[in-house]
Design an enzyme around this catalytic site. Structure first.
Site, mmCIF file in Angstrom:
data_model
loop_
_atom_site.group_PDB
_atom_site.id
_atom_site.type_symbol
_atom_site.label_atom_id
_atom_site.label_comp_id
_atom_site.label_asym_id
_atom_site.label_seq_id
_atom_site.Cartn_x
_atom_site.Cartn_y
_atom_site.Cartn_z
ATOM 1 N N VAL A 183 -9.096 -4.966 -1.992
ATOM 2 C CA VAL A 183 -8.154 -5.153 -0.874
ATOM 3 C C VAL A 183 -7.408 -3.858 -0.519
ATOM 4 C CG1 VAL A 183 -7.797 -7.631 -1.229
ATOM 5 C CG2 VAL A 183 -6.284 -6.013 -2.400
ATOM 6 N N LYS A 184 -7.658 -2.781 -1.270
ATOM 7 C CA LYS A 184 -6.898 -1.544 -1.061
ATOM 8 C C LYS A 184 -7.527 -0.674 0.044
ATOM 9 C CE LYS A 184 -3.840 -2.566 -4.218
ATOM 10 N NZ LYS A 184 -4.390 -3.290 -5.309
#
Ligand SMILES: Cc1ncc(COP(=O)(O)O)c(C=O)c1O
Length: 386
Positions: A183-184
């Protein structure tokens, strides 16, 4: 309602990424090989640090940083309760104690005035978190740290690409920790990095991630040597060549990813600041956030529903909202071990009670963003008191 579920965060992987990984799979080195050093060098250059040391996750990177800072049993490190548990857990891994200090009401980042109140003769480090991608109050935190001889480990797992007073996150604190979870801003599947300008921290981190051994297998092979020495008690926290190749490729798109996140954040803020019942994320002057998350806060007095109802209504619209974070001290492990009962950190706890993270990732289409905006308008509008 949109036909498919929109997650709050998601990776983007393209053909060049896949090709880079396949090339390594066909090469001699699957783990610590040439791609590790290439990724670390490119990353260090990007964040403006002299050294970058890759580790197998952001959590392993935090553990390494706390180890390199020399924390041990009897020591304390001050951190925020409004974070992922790993920020505080890494202090416990070393037998030291995390001491929480409350957050600022606007950014929900560690409040420098509250830090001052928590400093004791046992304090060795401060671990600010760049919540949602907005850099922490690094100038006053570093000032306090210098005054008391403390080490600052910035948890920038949300903030790759953020800027503070014209400086890049990664070049400011004693050690800065990043995560490459999907998700980064960029991903290696699992993965993490510590950026530092301190050569001793860098050397300790390189050993720590490799069982405490003072050279790696490739260095020994090229030197024609079999001898190695284990000089400290480390772990196997290495990031393999396979995924460093992915990280290198992903890093090329970091600027584009950041630009897209900033574009979506600007649209959200322009729209949601006009909606009664919503408080948009604050941005301090002289800060350029990286927008890992877009957390809105609910103004309960203006709404007829609670957070749980609004959360469920948005999920029913197929909008993958989430909540970041349940304050760490309220988790059963921390309550049982340290006796927290709730009420100790009123700003963080009030923030938590109102927070909802909206979908925010660089691969979102304009239609995705439109769907989020439409769903929020519909749900919040239907529960508005005005
Ligand atoms: C603030 C913060 N610190 C640390 C971590 C741990 O990173 P990782 O999942 O790479 O171990 C995360 C992960 O999401 C995080 O959000």
């Amino acid at each position: 309602m949109r036909p498919t579920f929109l997650p709050y965060g998601r990776q983007s992987v393209d053909e060049a990424d896949i090709q880079a990984v396949v090339e390594v799979l066909r090469s001699d080195w699957l783990t610590t090989g040439p791609k590790v050093a290439e990724f670390e060098e490119a990353f260090a250059a990007r964040v403006g640090a002299t050294h970058a040391i890759s580790l197998s996750s952001g959590t392993a990177a935090l553990h390494g940083a706390v180890f390199a800072a020399g924390l041990k049993s009897g020591d304390e490190a001050i951190t925020t309760p409004l974070t992922f548990a790993a920020t505080a857990n890494c202090v416990l891994y070393q037998g030291a104690t995390p001491v929480f200090a409350d957050v600022c009401p606007d950014t929900l980042n560690l409040d420098p005035e509250q830090i001052d109140k928590k400093i004791s003769p046992r304090t060795k480090a401060i671990l600010p978190v760049d919540y949602a991608g907005h850099p922490a109050e690094l100038a006053p935190i570093l000032e306090t740290a210098r005054r008391h001889g403390l080490i600052v480990i910035e948890d920038a797992c949300h903030a790759l690409g953020a800027e503070y007073s014209g400086r890049r996150v990664g070049s400011i604190a004693d050690m800065t920790v990043f995560s490459f979870h999907p998700v980064k801003h960029i991903t290696t599947g699992e993965g993490g990095m510590v950026a530092t300008n301190n050569p001793e921290f860098a050397e300790t981190l390189r050993r720590f991630r490799n069982h405490g051994i003072s050279s790696d297998a490739r260095q020994r092979q090229s030197a024609g040597q079999w001898h190695y020495e284990m000089v400290l008690l480390g772990f196997n926290y290495r990031l393999p060549d396979i995924v460093c190749a992915l990280g290198l490729q992903q890093l090329k798109r970091l600027d584009a990813n950041l630009a897209r996140r900033r574009e979506i954040a600007a649209r959200y803020t322009a729209t949601f600041s006009e909606i009664s019942g919503l408080i948009v994320p604050a941005v301090r002057p002289d800060v350029n956030p990286a927008w890992h998350l877009y957390p809105i806060r609910l103004d309960m007095e203006k709404l007829t529903a609670d957070r749980a109802q609004i959360f469920r209504a948005l999920r029913a619209e197929n909008i993958g909202v989430n909540v970041h974070y349940i304050p760490v001290h309220l988790h059963p492990y921390y309550r049982e071990r340290f006796g927290y009962k709730g009420g100790e950190f009123p700003v963080a706890e009030d923030g938590y009670a109102r927070l909802i993270s909206l979908p925010m990732f660089h691969g979102m289409s304009n239609q995705d963003a439109n769907d989020v905006i439409a769903a929020v308008k519909k749900v919040v509008g239907s529960y508005s008191r005005s």
